[in-house]
Design a protein around this motif. Structure first.
Motif, short mmCIF file in Angstrom:
data_model
loop_
_atom_site.label_atom_id
_atom_site.label_comp_id
_atom_site.label_asym_id
_atom_site.label_seq_id
_atom_site.Cartn_x
_atom_site.Cartn_y
_atom_site.Cartn_z
N LEU A 153 13.20 -15.03 -28.10
CA LEU A 153 14.30 -14.72 -29.00
C LEU A 153 15.61 -15.27 -28.45
CD1 LEU A 153 14.95 -13.21 -31.64
CD2 LEU A 153 15.42 -11.21 -30.23
N LEU A 154 15.85 -15.11 -27.17
CA LEU A 154 17.05 -15.64 -26.54
C LEU A 154 17.09 -17.16 -26.62
CD1 LEU A 154 19.58 -14.90 -24.88
CD2 LEU A 154 18.18 -15.21 -22.84
N THR A 155 15.96 -17.80 -26.40
CA THR A 155 15.89 -19.26 -26.50
C THR A 155 16.18 -19.73 -27.92
OG1 THR A 155 14.27 -19.30 -24.71
CG2 THR A 155 14.42 -21.27 -26.10
N CYS A 156 15.62 -19.03 -28.90
CA CYS A 156 15.89 -19.39 -30.30
C CYS A 156 17.36 -19.21 -30.65
CB CYS A 156 15.04 -18.55 -31.24
SG CYS A 156 13.31 -18.99 -31.25
N CYS A 157 17.96 -18.12 -30.20
CA CYS A 157 19.38 -17.89 -30.48
C CYS A 157 20.26 -18.95 -29.83
CB CYS A 157 19.80 -16.51 -29.99
SG CYS A 157 19.10 -15.16 -30.97
N LYS A 158 19.94 -19.32 -28.59
CA LYS A 158 20.72 -20.37 -27.92
C LYS A 158 20.55 -21.71 -28.63
CE LYS A 158 21.21 -18.74 -23.23
NZ LYS A 158 20.97 -19.05 -21.83
N THR A 159 19.34 -21.98 -29.10
CA THR A 159 19.09 -23.23 -29.81
C THR A 159 19.85 -23.28 -31.12
OG1 THR A 159 16.89 -23.33 -28.82
CG2 THR A 159 17.28 -24.72 -30.75
N VAL A 160 19.86 -22.19 -31.86
CA VAL A 160 20.59 -22.14 -33.13
C VAL A 160 22.08 -22.29 -32.88
CG1 VAL A 160 21.23 -20.61 -35.04
CG2 VAL A 160 18.84 -20.87 -34.40
N THR A 161 22.60 -21.61 -31.88
CA THR A 161 24.02 -21.70 -31.55
C THR A 161 24.39 -23.12 -31.12
OG1 THR A 161 23.99 -19.40 -30.85
CG2 THR A 161 25.86 -20.72 -30.15
N ALA A 162 23.58 -23.71 -30.29
CA ALA A 162 23.85 -25.07 -29.82
C ALA A 162 23.76 -26.06 -30.98
CB ALA A 162 22.88 -25.45 -28.72
N ARG A 163 22.84 -25.85 -31.87
CA ARG A 163 22.68 -26.77 -33.01
C ARG A 163 23.90 -26.71 -33.92
NH1 ARG A 163 18.81 -27.10 -37.97
NH2 ARG A 163 18.93 -29.32 -38.29
N ARG A 164 24.44 -25.51 -34.09
CA ARG A 164 25.61 -25.35 -34.93
C ARG A 164 26.79 -26.15 -34.37
NH1 ARG A 164 26.09 -19.50 -35.52
NH2 ARG A 164 24.21 -19.59 -36.75
N ARG A 165 26.89 -26.23 -33.05
CA ARG A 165 27.97 -27.00 -32.44
C ARG A 165 27.69 -28.49 -32.47
NH1 ARG A 165 28.27 -24.29 -26.84
NH2 ARG A 165 26.14 -23.99 -27.39
N LEU A 166 26.43 -28.88 -32.53
CA LEU A 166 26.08 -30.30 -32.49
C LEU A 166 26.10 -30.97 -33.85
CD1 LEU A 166 23.15 -30.23 -29.94
CD2 LEU A 166 25.51 -30.93 -29.53
N ILE A 167 25.94 -30.19 -34.93
CA ILE A 167 25.94 -30.78 -36.27
C ILE A 167 27.38 -30.98 -36.70
CG2 ILE A 167 25.34 -30.40 -38.69
CD1 ILE A 167 22.95 -28.83 -37.73
N PRO A 168 27.74 -32.21 -37.06
CA PRO A 168 29.14 -32.45 -37.48
C PRO A 168 29.43 -31.79 -38.82
CG PRO A 168 27.82 -34.44 -37.72
CD PRO A 168 26.94 -33.42 -37.07
N SER A 169 30.66 -31.30 -38.96
CA SER A 169 31.07 -30.71 -40.24
C SER A 169 31.69 -31.81 -41.12
CB SER A 169 32.07 -29.57 -40.00
OG SER A 169 33.26 -30.10 -39.45
N ARG A 170 32.14 -31.42 -42.28
CA ARG A 170 32.71 -32.40 -43.22
C ARG A 170 33.99 -33.03 -42.67
NH1 ARG A 170 33.07 -30.10 -49.07
NH2 ARG A 170 33.74 -32.24 -49.36
N ASN A 171 34.75 -32.27 -41.90
CA ASN A 171 36.02 -32.76 -41.39
C ASN A 171 35.92 -33.29 -39.97
OD1 ASN A 171 37.25 -32.04 -43.76
ND2 ASN A 171 37.72 -29.97 -43.01
N SER A 172 34.72 -33.48 -39.47
CA SER A 172 34.62 -33.96 -38.10
C SER A 172 33.68 -35.16 -38.03
CB SER A 172 34.11 -32.84 -37.19
OG SER A 172 32.77 -32.54 -37.51
N PHE A 173 33.86 -35.88 -36.99
CA PHE A 173 33.00 -37.02 -36.73
C PHE A 173 32.37 -36.78 -35.37
CE2 PHE A 173 32.33 -41.31 -35.01
CZ PHE A 173 31.47 -41.79 -35.99
N TYR A 174 31.15 -36.22 -35.36
CA TYR A 174 30.43 -35.85 -34.15
C TYR A 174 31.29 -35.01 -33.21
CZ TYR A 174 26.84 -38.99 -35.73
OH TYR A 174 25.86 -39.58 -36.46
N GLY A 175 31.91 -34.01 -33.78
CA GLY A 175 32.67 -33.07 -32.98
C GLY A 175 34.16 -33.36 -32.93
N ALA A 176 34.61 -34.56 -33.29
CA ALA A 176 36.04 -34.88 -33.29
C ALA A 176 36.61 -34.52 -34.64
CB ALA A 176 36.24 -36.35 -32.98
N ILE A 177 37.71 -33.83 -34.67
CA ILE A 177 38.34 -33.41 -35.92
C ILE A 177 39.19 -34.56 -36.45
CG2 ILE A 177 39.94 -31.78 -36.97
CD1 ILE A 177 39.02 -29.76 -34.86
N SER A 178 39.01 -34.83 -37.72
CA SER A 178 39.76 -35.95 -38.32
C SER A 178 41.19 -35.51 -38.61
CB SER A 178 39.08 -36.42 -39.60
OG SER A 178 39.21 -35.46 -40.59
#
Length: 186
Positions: A153-178
């Protein structure tokens, strides 16, 4: 040619090695005692005559599977290694099955009468030893399953949290904010 080069060994902490050795020595002593208690009281539990047999077979199969597990590291390649692994796996499965069968013999007759000659008689040492060993193994297995579940469960939670940070949002380019202005900024 050295079959076990030094660079193939992983370094382990002294605590892990010491704990493993102590737990193995204790388990060996308990299983040797199980064989002894089962053999000395073979006919002294008419309420459930399988309990002494359960102790003998559990002790013997546990000691044999431990011995095979220790010696399996000697044969690292080839047919002997595969045969040893197969025998060890089958023996572990048999020991687990026998333990479950023993559970069905030990728990339903609780509490037996310890007075000889009575209908629900079972020798005190035999029954209490079987009951304590069976209960301790169930508690240990339960703790292992709970720890594995929590770790997963801890591994899954860490994976989900890390994935959320790794997926770029609409206003970012691989983590950099436009720095582009939005409709509300104009």
């Amino acid at each position: 040619m050295n079959p076990c080069p030094q660079d193939e060994f992983r370094p382990q902490s002294a605590v892990v090695i010491s704990t493993t050795v102590v737990v193995n020595i204790i388990w060996w002593m308990v299983m040797i005692a199980a064989i002894g208690v089962g053999l000395t009281n073979l006919g002294h539990c008419p309420l459930q005559p399988n309990i002494p047999i359960y102790l003998i077979v559990l002790g013997a199969s546990s000691l044999l599977s431990l011995s095979l597990t220790y010696t399996r590291s000697i044969w690292q390649d080839g047919c002997i290694s595969i045969l040893s692994l197969t025998c060890t796996t089958l023996l572990h499965l048999f020991t687990l099955s026998w333990f479950i069968a023993g559970t069905t013999w030990v728990y339903p007759v609780y509490p037996p009468n310890y007075t000889p000659g009575v209908a629900r008689y079972c020798q005190r040492t035999t029954y209490q030893f079987a009951f304590i060993v069976t209960t301790l193994v169930w508690v240990t297995l339960s703790l292992v399953f709970v720890c594995v579940f929590c770790f997963g469960l801890l591994t899954c939670c860490k994976t989900v949290t890390a994935r959320r940070r790794l997926i770029p949002s609409r206003n970012s380019f691989y983590g950099a904010i436009s720095e582009e202005p939005t409709a509300g900024d104009v």
